[in-house]
Design a protein around this motif. Structure first.
Motif, PDB file in Angstrom:
ATOM      1  N   ASP A  66       0.818  -1.210   0.000  1.00 58.35           N
ATOM      2  CA  ASP A  66       0.000   0.000   0.000  1.00 58.35           C
ATOM      3  C   ASP A  66       0.857   1.267   0.000  1.00 58.35           C
ATOM      4  O   ASP A  66       0.569   2.218  -0.725  1.00 58.35           O
ATOM      5  CB  ASP A  66      -0.949  -0.009   1.202  1.00 58.35           C
ATOM      6  CG  ASP A  66      -1.906   1.155   1.171  1.00 58.35           C
ATOM      7  OD1 ASP A  66      -2.730   1.216   0.235  1.00 58.35           O
ATOM      8  OD2 ASP A  66      -1.819   2.018   2.064  1.00 58.35           O
ATOM      9  N   ALA A  67       1.927   1.276   0.775  1.00 55.99           N
ATOM     10  CA  ALA A  67       2.793   2.456   0.863  1.00 55.99           C
ATOM     11  C   ALA A  67       3.439   2.769  -0.489  1.00 55.99           C
ATOM     12  O   ALA A  67       3.521   3.936  -0.903  1.00 55.99           O
ATOM     13  CB  ALA A  67       3.859   2.251   1.935  1.00 55.99           C
ATOM     14  N   LYS A  68       3.892   1.734  -1.184  1.00 58.76           N
ATOM     15  CA  LYS A  68       4.528   1.933  -2.495  1.00 58.76           C
ATOM     16  C   LYS A  68       3.502   2.428  -3.515  1.00 58.76           C
ATOM     17  O   LYS A  68       3.815   3.284  -4.348  1.00 58.76           O
ATOM     18  CB  LYS A  68       5.183   0.628  -2.951  1.00 58.76           C
ATOM     19  CG  LYS A  68       5.927   0.731  -4.251  1.00 58.76           C
ATOM     20  CD  LYS A  68       7.122   1.652  -4.154  1.00 58.76           C
ATOM     21  CE  LYS A  68       7.841   1.704  -5.481  1.00 58.76           C
ATOM     22  NZ  LYS A  68       8.782   2.796  -5.571  1.00 58.76           N
ATOM     23  N   CYS A  69       2.275   1.925  -3.438  1.00 54.24           N
ATOM     24  CA  CYS A  69       1.219   2.390  -4.345  1.00 54.24           C
ATOM     25  C   CYS A  69       0.893   3.854  -4.087  1.00 54.24           C
ATOM     26  O   CYS A  69       0.737   4.642  -5.024  1.00 54.24           O
ATOM     27  CB  CYS A  69      -0.031   1.532  -4.200  1.00 54.24           C
ATOM     28  SG  CYS A  69       0.155  -0.118  -4.887  1.00 54.24           S
ATOM     29  N   TRP A  72       3.523   5.931  -5.588  1.00 55.03           N
ATOM     30  CA  TRP A  72       3.356   6.006  -7.043  1.00 55.03           C
ATOM     31  C   TRP A  72       2.277   7.022  -7.409  1.00 55.03           C
ATOM     32  O   TRP A  72       2.462   7.824  -8.335  1.00 55.03           O
ATOM     33  CB  TRP A  72       3.015   4.615  -7.589  1.00 55.03           C
ATOM     34  CG  TRP A  72       2.749   4.571  -9.058  1.00 55.03           C
ATOM     35  CD1 TRP A  72       3.678   4.625 -10.067  1.00 55.03           C
ATOM     36  CD2 TRP A  72       1.472   4.475  -9.689  1.00 55.03           C
ATOM     37  NE1 TRP A  72       3.046   4.558 -11.282  1.00 55.03           N
ATOM     38  CE2 TRP A  72       1.693   4.462 -11.089  1.00 55.03           C
ATOM     39  CE3 TRP A  72       0.166   4.381  -9.221  1.00 55.03           C
ATOM     40  CZ2 TRP A  72       0.658   4.377 -12.008  1.00 55.03           C
ATOM     41  CZ3 TRP A  72      -0.864   4.291 -10.143  1.00 55.03           C
ATOM     42  CH2 TRP A  72      -0.619   4.294 -11.512  1.00 55.03           C
ATOM     43  N   PHE A  73       1.160   7.027  -6.680  1.00 56.42           N
ATOM     44  CA  PHE A  73       0.104   8.016  -6.917  1.00 56.42           C
ATOM     45  C   PHE A  73       0.657   9.430  -6.718  1.00 56.42           C
ATOM     46  O   PHE A  73       0.423  10.318  -7.542  1.00 56.42           O
ATOM     47  CB  PHE A  73      -1.082   7.781  -5.975  1.00 56.42           C
ATOM     48  CG  PHE A  73      -2.159   6.903  -6.544  1.00 56.42           C
ATOM     49  CD1 PHE A  73      -3.297   7.438  -7.121  1.00 56.42           C
ATOM     50  CD2 PHE A  73      -2.030   5.524  -6.504  1.00 56.42           C
ATOM     51  CE1 PHE A  73      -4.289   6.629  -7.649  1.00 56.42           C
ATOM     52  CE2 PHE A  73      -3.021   4.698  -7.019  1.00 56.42           C
ATOM     53  CZ  PHE A  73      -4.152   5.253  -7.603  1.00 56.42           C
ATOM     54  N   LEU A 130      -0.997   4.359 -15.486  1.00 60.41           N
ATOM     55  CA  LEU A 130      -1.153   2.910 -15.382  1.00 60.41           C
ATOM     56  C   LEU A 130      -0.603   2.215 -16.637  1.00 60.41           C
ATOM     57  O   LEU A 130       0.120   1.224 -16.551  1.00 60.41           O
ATOM     58  CB  LEU A 130      -2.638   2.583 -15.208  1.00 60.41           C
ATOM     59  CG  LEU A 130      -3.032   1.243 -14.634  1.00 60.41           C
ATOM     60  CD1 LEU A 130      -2.445   1.041 -13.246  1.00 60.41           C
ATOM     61  CD2 LEU A 130      -4.550   1.126 -14.568  1.00 60.41           C
ATOM     62  N   LYS A 131      -0.909   2.778 -17.790  1.00 59.53           N
ATOM     63  CA  LYS A 131      -0.406   2.230 -19.058  1.00 59.53           C
ATOM     64  C   LYS A 131       1.115   2.291 -19.095  1.00 59.53           C
ATOM     65  O   LYS A 131       1.780   1.323 -19.472  1.00 59.53           O
ATOM     66  CB  LYS A 131      -1.001   3.014 -20.224  1.00 59.53           C
ATOM     67  CG  LYS A 131      -0.639   2.490 -21.592  1.00 59.53           C
ATOM     68  CD  LYS A 131      -1.350   3.321 -22.663  1.00 59.53           C
ATOM     69  CE  LYS A 131      -1.172   2.802 -24.061  1.00 59.53           C
ATOM     70  NZ  LYS A 131       0.160   2.559 -24.490  1.00 59.53           N
ATOM     71  N   LYS A 132       1.673   3.419 -18.685  1.00 63.35           N
ATOM     72  CA  LYS A 132       3.128   3.595 -18.671  1.00 63.35           C
ATOM     73  C   LYS A 132       3.792   2.608 -17.710  1.00 63.35           C
ATOM     74  O   LYS A 132       4.871   2.105 -17.970  1.00 63.35           O
ATOM     75  CB  LYS A 132       3.434   5.034 -18.255  1.00 63.35           C
ATOM     76  CG  LYS A 132       4.790   5.527 -18.652  1.00 63.35           C
ATOM     77  CD  LYS A 132       4.898   7.029 -18.519  1.00 63.35           C
ATOM     78  CE  LYS A 132       4.919   7.442 -17.067  1.00 63.35           C
ATOM     79  NZ  LYS A 132       5.255   8.848 -16.855  1.00 63.35           N
TER      80      LYS A 132
END
Length: 137
Positions: A66-69, A72-73, A130-132
């Motif tokens: 969760d922290a890494k996501c 990323w956001f 997300l695509k990238k």
């Protein structure tokens, strides 16, 4: 193949020069399979050495927590309302969202559009990021 064609020269040598060759007529089957497996392993190692760092990162996304996501956001300036809807989020969930975008785009876009505080620009930015993240092409 005929015997004595392992050191081919000329036009045929050019064609097969970069191919793997294991002489099954010279060695027993087990030895040939061992040599062939070694050649394949060497090719795999070489491919991974040549793989750009961003592609290696894409492969490891499934291990994100969760922290890494959330990071990323943040790094991509994405709408945190999307993140909150999927909280707790992980790499596997991001991968599933990407696959949903590919396999069922109407459902993907309708779902994101139904989130409160998420406008079309936010959806486009999220989709692009997300695509990238997952497109290896």
């Amino acid at each position: 193949m005929q015997k004595s064609y392992e050191n081919v020269k000329g036009w045929l040598g050019i064609i097969i020069g970069d191919k793997i060759f294991v002489n099954f007529t010279k060695y027993d089957f087990d030895e040939c399979m061992k040599r062939l497996s070694g050649e394949i392993r060497n090719l795999s190692v070489e491919e991974n050495k040549e793989m750009p760092k961003d592609e290696i990162k894409k492969i490891s996304v499934e291990n994100w927590d969760d922290a890494k996501c959330k990071e990323w956001f943040d790094q991509n300036g994405l709408n945190m309302n999307i993140y909150k809807k999927f909280n707790p989020c992980n790499g596997i969930m991001l991968q599933q969202l990407y696959e949903m975008r590919c396999d069922a785009p109407e459902f993907f876009y309708q779902t994101l559009n139904s989130f409160e505080g998420v406008d079309m620009t936010s959806i486009l930015n999220f989709t692009y990021s997300l695509k990238k993240l997952f497109d290896l092409k």
